[in-house]
Design a protein around this motif. Structure first.
Motif, PDB file in Angstrom:
ATOM      1  N   ALA A 208       0.845  -1.188   0.000  1.00 29.42           N
ATOM      2  CA  ALA A 208       0.000   0.000   0.000  1.00 29.42           C
ATOM      3  C   ALA A 208       0.883   1.242   0.000  1.00 29.42           C
ATOM      4  N   LYS A 209       0.450   2.260  -0.715  1.00 27.79           N
ATOM      5  CA  LYS A 209       1.162   3.538  -0.717  1.00 27.79           C
ATOM      6  C   LYS A 209       0.155   4.627  -1.022  1.00 27.79           C
ATOM      7  N   GLN A 210       0.494   5.844  -0.673  1.00 25.35           N
ATOM      8  CA  GLN A 210      -0.384   6.972  -0.969  1.00 25.35           C
ATOM      9  C   GLN A 210      -0.426   7.203  -2.479  1.00 25.35           C
TER      10      GLN A 210
ATOM     11  N   SER B  62      -5.406   0.656   5.693  1.00 24.78           N
ATOM     12  CA  SER B  62      -6.240  -0.426   6.205  1.00 24.78           C
ATOM     13  C   SER B  62      -7.001  -1.055   5.045  1.00 24.78           C
ATOM     14  N   PHE B  63      -6.796  -2.345   4.840  1.00 29.18           N
ATOM     15  CA  PHE B  63      -7.396  -3.108   3.749  1.00 29.18           C
ATOM     16  C   PHE B  63      -8.796  -3.528   4.182  1.00 29.18           C
ATOM     17  N   PHE B  64      -9.826  -2.934   3.567  1.00 28.73           N
ATOM     18  CA  PHE B  64     -11.205  -3.104   4.025  1.00 28.73           C
ATOM     19  C   PHE B  64     -12.102  -3.503   2.857  1.00 28.73           C
ATOM     20  N   VAL B  65     -12.716  -4.697   2.971  1.00 28.25           N
ATOM     21  CA  VAL B  65     -13.649  -5.197   1.963  1.00 28.25           C
ATOM     22  C   VAL B  65     -14.970  -5.486   2.676  1.00 28.25           C
TER      23      VAL B  65
ATOM     24  N   ASP C 287      -5.262  -3.719   9.208  1.00 33.86           N
ATOM     25  CA  ASP C 287      -4.316  -2.624   9.064  1.00 33.86           C
ATOM     26  C   ASP C 287      -3.088  -3.075   8.280  1.00 33.86           C
ATOM     27  N   VAL C 288      -2.586  -2.181   7.453  1.00 37.22           N
ATOM     28  CA  VAL C 288      -1.376  -2.410   6.664  1.00 37.22           C
ATOM     29  C   VAL C 288      -0.355  -1.392   7.150  1.00 37.22           C
ATOM     30  N   VAL C 289       0.721  -1.882   7.756  1.00 42.55           N
ATOM     31  CA  VAL C 289       1.597  -1.051   8.576  1.00 42.55           C
ATOM     32  C   VAL C 289       2.989  -0.962   7.963  1.00 42.55           C
ATOM     33  N   PRO C 290       3.602   0.222   7.898  1.00 42.84           N
ATOM     34  CA  PRO C 290       4.985   0.308   7.427  1.00 42.84           C
ATOM     35  C   PRO C 290       5.938  -0.368   8.401  1.00 42.84           C
TER      36      PRO C 290
ATOM     37  N   PHE D  26     -11.655  -0.666   0.068  1.00 42.97           N
ATOM     38  CA  PHE D  26     -11.404   0.678   0.586  1.00 42.97           C
ATOM     39  C   PHE D  26     -10.167   0.681   1.473  1.00 42.97           C
ATOM     40  N   CYS D  27      -9.602   1.864   1.646  1.00 41.23           N
ATOM     41  CA  CYS D  27      -8.659   2.105   2.746  1.00 41.23           C
ATOM     42  C   CYS D  27      -9.472   2.691   3.891  1.00 41.23           C
TER      43      CYS D  27
END
Length: 310
Positions: free
Chosen positions: A105-107, A144-147, A155-158, A177-178
């Motif tokens: 994930a990235k902006q 945050s990976f949300f379906v 959550d997807v964390v660096p 969604f994030c």
């Protein structure tokens, strides 16, 4: 006759159990709310001003009532907690043959890669009825990976890997969604999960197989960064074997043991002095700042599939 419109379909193996748990919580909360409301109304009517109801002095010792109003809610709470914990744990226990998908994930986008090297941005194609295991990390901030249709959110964390397992149970396209505010264009960080019939998915997957698979790319990176010069049998440097490392119990220099997973391999590459293997010195250099998240995932994919050493 048109089929009924589904506002929020249950489209994964996790949806049914979580919907049932939510229904049980709703019914229990409703039952308690109604019971308390009826008691309040009943006592208000019975002991209203001017009523002839008896009003004896307060009873100070009713142990059975005290035990009941403490014990019964506690038992209900423990039962619901155990139920929810069991369902939640299944998200992190995929079957042995689960299909891996690597997510960065990235902006403000989702970058995904399948085992054979096919990549996607903002879409994830998966086969119907087959378990999938996501290995996820962030390149910048927390996402945050949300379906919603799958009832999944993680959550997807660096700086670390999080995992999520699911099996799609309905064909179609479902919103991704994030769900963690991640910057000015957070609301645009959307995507879709595309669920296909297995034969159609295999055909789609092979259309992008002209690039090397992620493990093959990881092997090339493994050699480029000099890992083979220390971790292969013929090397002059005394370093731990990496064959069948992921999932293996590792004994550390400080007496601890752990089961090697993706996070352990990542830390060993970027923070090699964190968990030193027993019998080895702190000779591994750090590659922090030299390897991208996507390349790290490729190296880990290769190590996961690394054959026996000869």
């Amino acid at each position: 006759m048109n089929p009924p419109v589904e506002i929020l379909p249950a489209a994964s193996s996790a949806a049914g159990p979580f919907d049932l748990l939510m229904l049980a919580l709703l019914l229990l909360s409703t039952l308690m709310a109604v019971a308390l409301a009826l008691m309040v109304i009943g006592f208000s009517i019975r002991f209203r001003a001017g009523s002839r109801a008896e009003r004896p002095g307060p009873v100070r010792h009713r142990r059975a009532i005290e035990y009941a109003w403490t014990g019964i809610p506690l038992l209900l709470f423990c039962a619901i907690y155990a139920w929810a914990a069991y369902d939640y744990a299944q998200l992190f226990r995929p079957p042995a043959g689960a299909m891996p998908v690597f997510v960065v994930a990235k902006q403000w986008m989702w970058k995904l890669e399948h085992r054979n090297g096919r990549r996607e941005i903002g879409e994830l194609h998966v086969p119907l009825g087959q378990p999938v295991r996501l290995v996820m990390t962030s390149q910048d901030v927390i996402h945050s990976f949300f379906v919603p249709a799958f009832r999944l959110k993680q959550d997807v964390v660096p700086g670390r890997y999080t995992t999520l397992a699911f099996t799609a149970t309905k064909l179609g396209r479902f919103h991704l969604f994030c769900a963690e505010y991640c910057g000015t264009e957070h609301s645009l960080m959307r995507g879709e999960i595309v669920v296909m019939r297995p034969a159609e998915f295999e055909q789609w997957l092979q259309q992008g197989a002209d690039t090397p698979g992620i493990a093959a790319r990881g092997f090339a990176l493994y050699r480029r960064y000099g890992c083979s010069g220390c971790h292969e049998p013929g090397s002059s440097v005394h370093a731990p074997s990496l064959a069948h490392l992921v999932g293996r119990t590792v004994h550390l220099q400080d007496g601890r043991t752990l089961v090697a997973d993706e996070n352990y391999v990542r830390d060993s590459i970027l923070l090699p002095r964190k968990d030193i293997v027993a019998g080895y010195g702190p000779d591994m250099p750090s590659f922090a700042g030299q390897i991208s998240e996507e390349d790290l995932l490729a190296i880990i994919a290769y190590i996961r599939e690394k054959p026996d050493e000869r």
